[in-house]
Design an enzyme around this catalytic site. Structure first.
Site, PDB file in Angstrom:
ATOM      1  N   ASP A   1      35.735  42.467  52.469  1.00 56.96           N
ATOM      2  CA  ASP A   1      36.562  41.310  52.135  1.00 56.96           C
ATOM      3  C   ASP A   1      35.583  40.260  51.621  1.00 56.96           C
ATOM      4  OD1 ASP A   1      37.956  38.928  52.086  1.00 56.96           O
ATOM      5  OD2 ASP A   1      39.118  39.374  53.884  1.00 56.96           O
TER       6      ASP A   1
ATOM      7  N   SER B   1      38.631  34.653  33.140  1.00 56.90           N
ATOM      8  CA  SER B   1      39.981  34.836  32.583  1.00 56.90           C
ATOM      9  C   SER B   1      40.138  33.829  31.446  1.00 56.90           C
ATOM     10  CB  SER B   1      40.989  34.524  33.699  1.00 56.90           C
ATOM     11  OG  SER B   1      42.261  34.262  33.181  1.00 56.90           O
TER      12      SER B   1
ATOM     13  N   TYR C   1      44.304  29.009  40.350  1.00 56.40           N
ATOM     14  CA  TYR C   1      43.605  30.141  39.707  1.00 56.40           C
ATOM     15  C   TYR C   1      42.625  29.617  38.658  1.00 56.40           C
ATOM     16  CZ  TYR C   1      43.189  34.659  37.195  1.00 56.40           C
ATOM     17  OH  TYR C   1      42.726  35.814  36.602  1.00 56.40           O
TER      18      TYR C   1
ATOM     19  N   SER D   1      39.596  28.006  40.220  1.00 53.78           N
ATOM     20  CA  SER D   1      38.615  28.951  40.766  1.00 53.78           C
ATOM     21  C   SER D   1      37.790  29.580  39.646  1.00 53.78           C
ATOM     22  CB  SER D   1      39.324  30.038  41.581  1.00 53.78           C
ATOM     23  OG  SER D   1      40.113  30.854  40.747  1.00 53.78           O
ATOM     24  N   LYS D   2      38.408  29.815  38.496  1.00 51.89           N
ATOM     25  CA  LYS D   2      37.672  30.429  37.387  1.00 51.89           C
ATOM     26  C   LYS D   2      36.748  29.397  36.724  1.00 51.89           C
ATOM     27  CE  LYS D   2      39.585  34.573  37.704  1.00 51.89           C
ATOM     28  NZ  LYS D   2      38.830  35.697  38.266  1.00 51.89           N
TER      29      LYS D   2
HETATM   30  N1  LIG Z   1      44.881  41.594  34.690  1.00 51.79           N
HETATM   31  C1  LIG Z   1      44.735  40.530  33.948  1.00 51.79           C
HETATM   32  O1  LIG Z   1      45.588  40.172  33.120  1.00 51.79           O
HETATM   33  C2  LIG Z   1      43.458  39.725  34.073  1.00 51.79           C
HETATM   34  C3  LIG Z   1      43.146  38.861  33.026  1.00 51.79           C
HETATM   35  C4  LIG Z   1      41.991  38.113  33.124  1.00 51.79           C
HETATM   36  C5  LIG Z   1      41.165  38.230  34.222  1.00 51.79           C
HETATM   37  N2  LIG Z   1      41.503  39.077  35.235  1.00 51.79           N
HETATM   38  C6  LIG Z   1      40.595  39.155  36.376  1.00 51.79           C
HETATM   39  O2  LIG Z   1      40.195  40.487  36.565  1.00 51.79           O
HETATM   40  C7  LIG Z   1      39.826  40.697  37.921  1.00 51.79           C
HETATM   41  C8  LIG Z   1      40.463  41.984  38.424  1.00 51.79           C
HETATM   42  O3  LIG Z   1      41.855  41.821  38.438  1.00 51.79           O
HETATM   43  P1  LIG Z   1      42.886  42.998  38.109  1.00 51.79           P
HETATM   44  O4  LIG Z   1      43.688  42.546  36.975  1.00 51.79           O
HETATM   45  O5  LIG Z   1      42.201  44.290  38.044  1.00 51.79           O
HETATM   46  O6  LIG Z   1      43.845  42.879  39.407  1.00 51.79           O
HETATM   47  P2  LIG Z   1      44.254  43.904  40.548  1.00 51.79           P
HETATM   48  O7  LIG Z   1      44.641  45.216  39.980  1.00 51.79           O
HETATM   49  O8  LIG Z   1      45.230  43.160  41.396  1.00 51.79           O
HETATM   50  O9  LIG Z   1      42.887  44.093  41.351  1.00 51.79           O
HETATM   51  C9  LIG Z   1      42.353  43.070  42.132  1.00 51.79           C
HETATM   52  C10 LIG Z   1      41.222  43.648  42.974  1.00 51.79           C
HETATM   53  O10 LIG Z   1      40.655  42.585  43.750  1.00 51.79           O
HETATM   54  C11 LIG Z   1      40.532  43.028  45.081  1.00 51.79           C
HETATM   55  N3  LIG Z   1      40.596  41.928  46.038  1.00 51.79           N
HETATM   56  C12 LIG Z   1      41.552  40.992  46.202  1.00 51.79           C
HETATM   57  N4  LIG Z   1      41.244  40.195  47.239  1.00 51.79           N
HETATM   58  C13 LIG Z   1      40.057  40.644  47.742  1.00 51.79           C
HETATM   59  C14 LIG Z   1      39.212  40.260  48.806  1.00 51.79           C
HETATM   60  N5  LIG Z   1      39.517  39.221  49.623  1.00 51.79           N
HETATM   61  N6  LIG Z   1      38.073  40.954  49.033  1.00 51.79           N
HETATM   62  C15 LIG Z   1      37.748  42.011  48.252  1.00 51.79           C
HETATM   63  N7  LIG Z   1      38.490  42.427  47.217  1.00 51.79           N
HETATM   64  C16 LIG Z   1      39.636  41.749  46.974  1.00 51.79           C
HETATM   65  C17 LIG Z   1      41.683  44.017  45.304  1.00 51.79           C
HETATM   66  O11 LIG Z   1      41.329  44.946  46.325  1.00 51.79           O
HETATM   67  P3  LIG Z   1      41.867  44.968  47.831  1.00 51.79           P
HETATM   68  O12 LIG Z   1      43.239  44.410  47.839  1.00 51.79           O
HETATM   69  O13 LIG Z   1      41.765  46.420  48.203  1.00 51.79           O
HETATM   70  O14 LIG Z   1      40.884  44.145  48.606  1.00 51.79           O
HETATM   71  C18 LIG Z   1      41.703  44.724  43.952  1.00 51.79           C
HETATM   72  O15 LIG Z   1      40.805  45.795  43.955  1.00 51.79           O
HETATM   73  C19 LIG Z   1      40.251  39.439  38.672  1.00 51.79           C
HETATM   74  O16 LIG Z   1      39.121  38.623  38.905  1.00 51.79           O
HETATM   75  C20 LIG Z   1      41.205  38.755  37.713  1.00 51.79           C
HETATM   76  O17 LIG Z   1      41.235  37.359  37.895  1.00 51.79           O
HETATM   77  C21 LIG Z   1      42.628  39.850  35.176  1.00 51.79           C
END
Ligand SMILES: NC(=O)c1ccc[n+]([C@@H]2O[C@H](COP(=O)([O-])OP(=O)(O)OC[C@H]3O[C@@H](n4cnc5c(N)ncnc54)[C@H](OP(=O)(O)O)[C@@H]3O)[C@@H](O)[C@H]2O)c1
Length: 271
Positions: free
Chosen positions: A63, A141, A154, A157-158
């Protein structure tokens, strides 16, 4: 991408979406991967499904909001592989709510995962990455390029992540560590289902057409190319790139364009 061969790559948030794709893509290119997230069963499933060799992969239940768990992640990586070349601070959680409807706990949670999670992991990993002259990544992001309505916590934080990375990049110029911030555009993952609403519970659905988005695999390839080229900043997607440039010259127009675009989302939390 054979420059990744035998490198040690640590990915947080590796149980889903972009983090899962980053871990698998790094592995495919010969890296030894360390996958960190809270859901260890999900990561075990990914390992099995993709036949990752135990000698080249390690799962650590982490975590990222807890400094001692991040310390353990780095210690276990060193015990197993002896060094770290790349840390990818990818773990993240999003939100969609009007600022006035958000509890402080919700806003803190976004900061704790997206910003403090990266601080914790980077602090423990950096001494090892200085030795390998490797890379530290932050997954930001387009919400880290311009503030987005309904995503105040959000975006904050970014933006904080950008300040951290810019400072660390300059502080470590003579150490030859590369600090790379990536701002992906909309990517089809679980992020919007799991996004927090004001009271901290999950949104449970996506307000956008996920089919029109990039895939996590495309984003993982883009990010790893950035690692190899030792880039410091990547903004992905036409929207992100236009936002980045337009903001410098016509910031108020950008505000209006974003307002009009996100207002069209179903259930937009602002008028
Ligand atoms: N998808 C988009 O459109 C998008 C666009 C721009 C940027 N992003 C960024 O890309 C990154 C990955 O996001 P994603 O889109 O792949 O989302 P996702 O599929 O929801 O994956 C999020 C990941 O973060 C982990 N996580 C959440 N809280 C956590 C914690 N307290 N400790 C450790 N791990 C944690 C989750 O794992 P567990 O729940 O197993 O801990 C999961 O593996 C993020 O930083 C997000 O802001 C995403």
């Amino acid at each position: 991408m054979n420059q990744l061969k035998n490198k040690i790559v640590v990915v947080t948030g590796a149980s889903s979406g972009i983090g899962e794709a980053l871990a698998l893509e790094s592995y495919r290119h010969g890296a030894n991967v360390v996958m960190a997230a809270r859901n260890i069963e999900k990561m075990e499933g990914i390992l099995k499904k993709n036949n990752l060799q135990p000698s080249r992969s390690l799962l650590v239940k982490t975590d990222v909001t807890k400094p001692n768990e991040c310390k353990q992640l780095i210690e276990q990586t060193i015990e197993t592989f002896g060094s770290i070349d790349v840390l990818i601070n990818n773990a993240g959680v999003s939100m969609r709510a009007n600022f006035l409807d958000c509890t402080f706990e919700t806003l803190h949670q976004l900061m704790n995962v997206n910003f403090w999670g990266a601080v914790h992991c980077t602090k423990y990993a950096l001494p090892h990455i200085i030795k390998t002259q490797g890379s530290v990544l932050g997954v930001s992001s387009i919400a880290g390029v311009n503030g987005l309505p309904g995503r105040s916590g959000y975006s904050s934080s970014k933006f904080a992540l950008h300040g951290l990375f810019e400072s660390l990049r300059i502080e470590n110029l003579s150490n030859r560590v590369n600090f790379l911030l990536v701002s992906p555009g909309w990517t089809s993952t679980d992020i919007r289902n799991r996004a927090l609403i004001g009271n901290g519970s999950q949104q449970g659905s996506s307000p956008r057409n996920e089919k029109k988005m990039s895939t996590p695999q495309e984003i993982a390839k883009l990010i790893l190319r950035g690692v190899i080229k030792r880039k410091s900043f990547i903004v992905h997607s036409p929207t992100g790139i236009s936002m980045f440039w337009l903001k410098k010259f016509v910031p108020r127009l950008v505000d209006k364009l974003i307002h009009n675009s996100l207002k069209k989302e179903e259930g937009a939390p602002f008028s």
